[in-house]
Design a protein around this motif. Structure first.
Motif, PDB file in Angstrom:
ATOM      1  N   ALA A 291     -91.220 -37.634  -8.663  1.00  0.00           N
ATOM      2  CA  ALA A 291     -89.965 -37.734  -9.404  1.00  0.00           C
ATOM      3  C   ALA A 291     -88.734 -37.699  -8.491  1.00  0.00           C
ATOM      4  N   THR A 292     -88.903 -37.354  -7.208  1.00  0.00           N
ATOM      5  CA  THR A 292     -87.766 -37.249  -6.286  1.00  0.00           C
ATOM      6  C   THR A 292     -87.116 -38.615  -6.090  1.00  0.00           C
ATOM      7  N   ARG A 293     -85.792 -38.635  -6.102  1.00  0.00           N
ATOM      8  CA  ARG A 293     -85.038 -39.880  -5.945  1.00  0.00           C
ATOM      9  C   ARG A 293     -83.958 -39.722  -4.883  1.00  0.00           C
ATOM     10  N   ILE A 294     -83.540 -40.852  -4.347  1.00  0.00           N
ATOM     11  CA  ILE A 294     -82.360 -40.916  -3.478  1.00  0.00           C
ATOM     12  C   ILE A 294     -81.312 -41.709  -4.245  1.00  0.00           C
ATOM     13  N   ILE A 295     -80.165 -41.072  -4.482  1.00  0.00           N
ATOM     14  CA  ILE A 295     -79.069 -41.702  -5.212  1.00  0.00           C
ATOM     15  C   ILE A 295     -78.070 -42.211  -4.177  1.00  0.00           C
ATOM     16  N   LEU A 296     -77.870 -43.534  -4.130  1.00  0.00           N
ATOM     17  CA  LEU A 296     -76.904 -44.110  -3.192  1.00  0.00           C
ATOM     18  C   LEU A 296     -75.522 -44.102  -3.831  1.00  0.00           C
ATOM     19  N   LEU A 297     -74.555 -43.572  -3.076  1.00  0.00           N
ATOM     20  CA  LEU A 297     -73.204 -43.393  -3.588  1.00  0.00           C
ATOM     21  C   LEU A 297     -72.175 -43.998  -2.655  1.00  0.00           C
ATOM     22  N   ASN A 298     -71.045 -44.347  -3.223  1.00  0.00           N
ATOM     23  CA  ASN A 298     -69.838 -44.673  -2.464  1.00  0.00           C
ATOM     24  C   ASN A 298     -68.829 -43.595  -2.821  1.00  0.00           C
ATOM     25  N   VAL A 299     -68.589 -42.671  -1.879  1.00  0.00           N
ATOM     26  CA  VAL A 299     -67.709 -41.538  -2.134  1.00  0.00           C
ATOM     27  C   VAL A 299     -66.328 -41.860  -1.571  1.00  0.00           C
ATOM     28  N   PRO A 300     -65.285 -41.850  -2.423  1.00  0.00           N
ATOM     29  CA  PRO A 300     -63.939 -42.180  -1.963  1.00  0.00           C
ATOM     30  C   PRO A 300     -63.302 -40.991  -1.234  1.00  0.00           C
ATOM     31  N   MET A 301     -63.439 -40.964   0.096  1.00  0.00           N
ATOM     32  CA  MET A 301     -62.823 -39.923   0.916  1.00  0.00           C
ATOM     33  C   MET A 301     -61.355 -40.289   1.144  1.00  0.00           C
ATOM     34  N   PRO A 302     -60.528 -39.339   1.574  1.00  0.00           N
ATOM     35  CA  PRO A 302     -59.100 -39.642   1.754  1.00  0.00           C
ATOM     36  C   PRO A 302     -58.816 -40.818   2.700  1.00  0.00           C
ATOM     37  N   ASP A 303     -59.622 -40.980   3.747  1.00  0.00           N
ATOM     38  CA  ASP A 303     -59.337 -42.007   4.749  1.00  0.00           C
ATOM     39  C   ASP A 303     -60.293 -43.195   4.728  1.00  0.00           C
ATOM     40  N   ARG A 304     -61.341 -43.140   3.894  1.00  0.00           N
ATOM     41  CA  ARG A 304     -62.327 -44.229   3.867  1.00  0.00           C
ATOM     42  C   ARG A 304     -63.279 -44.015   2.686  1.00  0.00           C
ATOM     43  N   THR A 305     -64.112 -45.006   2.427  1.00  0.00           N
ATOM     44  CA  THR A 305     -65.191 -44.836   1.461  1.00  0.00           C
ATOM     45  C   THR A 305     -66.452 -44.512   2.239  1.00  0.00           C
ATOM     46  N   MET A 306     -67.094 -43.410   1.890  1.00  0.00           N
ATOM     47  CA  MET A 306     -68.299 -42.959   2.579  1.00  0.00           C
ATOM     48  C   MET A 306     -69.530 -43.406   1.803  1.00  0.00           C
ATOM     49  N   ARG A 307     -70.417 -44.126   2.473  1.00  0.00           N
ATOM     50  CA  ARG A 307     -71.723 -44.451   1.894  1.00  0.00           C
ATOM     51  C   ARG A 307     -72.648 -43.287   2.208  1.00  0.00           C
ATOM     52  N   VAL A 308     -73.324 -42.789   1.195  1.00  0.00           N
ATOM     53  CA  VAL A 308     -74.222 -41.651   1.398  1.00  0.00           C
ATOM     54  C   VAL A 308     -75.334 -41.692   0.353  1.00  0.00           C
ATOM     55  N   GLY A 309     -76.479 -41.158   0.720  1.00  0.00           N
ATOM     56  CA  GLY A 309     -77.579 -40.998  -0.222  1.00  0.00           C
ATOM     57  C   GLY A 309     -77.788 -39.521  -0.501  1.00  0.00           C
ATOM     58  N   PHE A 310     -77.963 -39.150  -1.763  1.00  0.00           N
ATOM     59  CA  PHE A 310     -78.252 -37.771  -2.152  1.00  0.00           C
ATOM     60  C   PHE A 310     -79.703 -37.697  -2.601  1.00  0.00           C
ATOM     61  N   VAL A 311     -80.448 -36.730  -2.070  1.00  0.00           N
ATOM     62  CA  VAL A 311     -81.810 -36.489  -2.533  1.00  0.00           C
ATOM     63  C   VAL A 311     -81.729 -35.530  -3.717  1.00  0.00           C
ATOM     64  N   ALA A 312     -82.302 -35.946  -4.846  1.00  0.00           N
ATOM     65  CA  ALA A 312     -82.345 -35.116  -6.052  1.00  0.00           C
ATOM     66  C   ALA A 312     -83.795 -34.933  -6.481  1.00  0.00           C
ATOM     67  N   ASP A 313     -84.108 -33.775  -7.045  1.00  0.00           N
ATOM     68  CA  ASP A 313     -85.470 -33.517  -7.525  1.00  0.00           C
ATOM     69  C   ASP A 313     -85.888 -34.552  -8.560  1.00  0.00           C
ATOM     70  N   ARG A 314     -84.930 -34.942  -9.404  1.00  0.00           N
ATOM     71  CA  ARG A 314     -85.202 -35.948 -10.431  1.00  0.00           C
ATOM     72  C   ARG A 314     -83.881 -36.463 -10.981  1.00  0.00           C
ATOM     73  N   VAL A 315     -83.913 -37.649 -11.545  1.00  0.00           N
ATOM     74  CA  VAL A 315     -82.754 -38.246 -12.216  1.00  0.00           C
ATOM     75  C   VAL A 315     -83.093 -38.332 -13.691  1.00  0.00           C
ATOM     76  N   PHE A 316     -82.139 -37.919 -14.534  1.00  0.00           N
ATOM     77  CA  PHE A 316     -82.395 -37.929 -15.978  1.00  0.00           C
ATOM     78  C   PHE A 316     -81.917 -39.218 -16.633  1.00  0.00           C
ATOM     79  N   GLU A 317     -80.598 -39.375 -16.726  1.00  0.00           N
ATOM     80  CA  GLU A 317     -80.039 -40.494 -17.478  1.00  0.00           C
ATOM     81  C   GLU A 317     -78.555 -40.615 -17.183  1.00  0.00           C
ATOM     82  N   VAL A 318     -77.972 -41.691 -17.694  1.00  0.00           N
ATOM     83  CA  VAL A 318     -76.519 -41.804 -17.716  1.00  0.00           C
ATOM     84  C   VAL A 318     -76.096 -41.262 -19.076  1.00  0.00           C
ATOM     85  N   THR A 319     -75.156 -40.325 -19.056  1.00  0.00           N
ATOM     86  CA  THR A 319     -74.711 -39.699 -20.291  1.00  0.00           C
ATOM     87  C   THR A 319     -73.192 -39.661 -20.324  1.00  0.00           C
TER      88      THR A 319
END
Length: 157
Positions: A73-101
């Motif tokens: 069930a472990t997932r890597i969530i790819l994100l674009n995080v808007p930092m003050p000076d740039r957009t940071m591409r990062v992956g977050f490891v989560a035990d599981r992903v549920f849904e969009v709510t």
């Protein structure tokens, strides 16, 4: 103007967290990242996704939770995080992903500052999904610094 926003909900242990869906690029099945020497403990490595490099953050470690081996069930969530000076591409490891709510930002509570174990500055707010609480990350603050997000964590030493 509506104050209802969409969040990707994910689980770490028994806790449910939310990430503003506008920052989510993709959700991947877990794969072991390539290790990075001298990296902070929460930065577990890098992955390549269609020619783009993503540093991968173990959210459990970042939040000061005990590590757990990946499961199916472990997932890597790819994100674009808007930092003050740039957009940071990062992956977050989560035990599981549920849904969009949907959560109503107007009804979100602020993070408790007294007696709670979470460092409240990592939290944008706490929403409700039925009877459950969803802790919504402030991604900029979560990614800005090396300290764990749990107050008094053994990893903070």
């Amino acid at each position: 103007m509506s104050s209802v926003w969409q969040y990707l909900t994910l689980g770490l242990g028994r806790e449910t967290f939310g990430i503003d869906i506008e920052h989510v690029q993709e959700i991947l099945d877990y794969r072991a990242p390539a290790a990075l020497p001298q990296a902070p403990a929460f930065l577990v490595g890098m992955i390549d996704v269609r020619g783009q490099s993503y540093p991968v953050v173990d959210l459990r470690t970042k939040l000061g939770l005990p590590p757990e081996a990946p499961t199916p069930a472990t997932r890597i969530i790819l994100l674009n995080v808007p930092m003050p000076d740039r957009t940071m591409r990062v992956g977050f490891v989560a035990d599981r992903v549920f849904e969009v709510t949907e959560l109503d930002r107007a009804e979100m509570e602020t993070a408790p500052d007294v007696g709670g174990r979470w460092r409240s500055h990592y939290i944008a707010g706490i929403g409700r999904r039925g009877e459950a609480f969803v802790v919504v990350f402030d991604l900029v603050r979560l990614m800005d610094g090396d300290a764990p997000a749990l107050a008094g964590s053994a990893l903070a030493a």
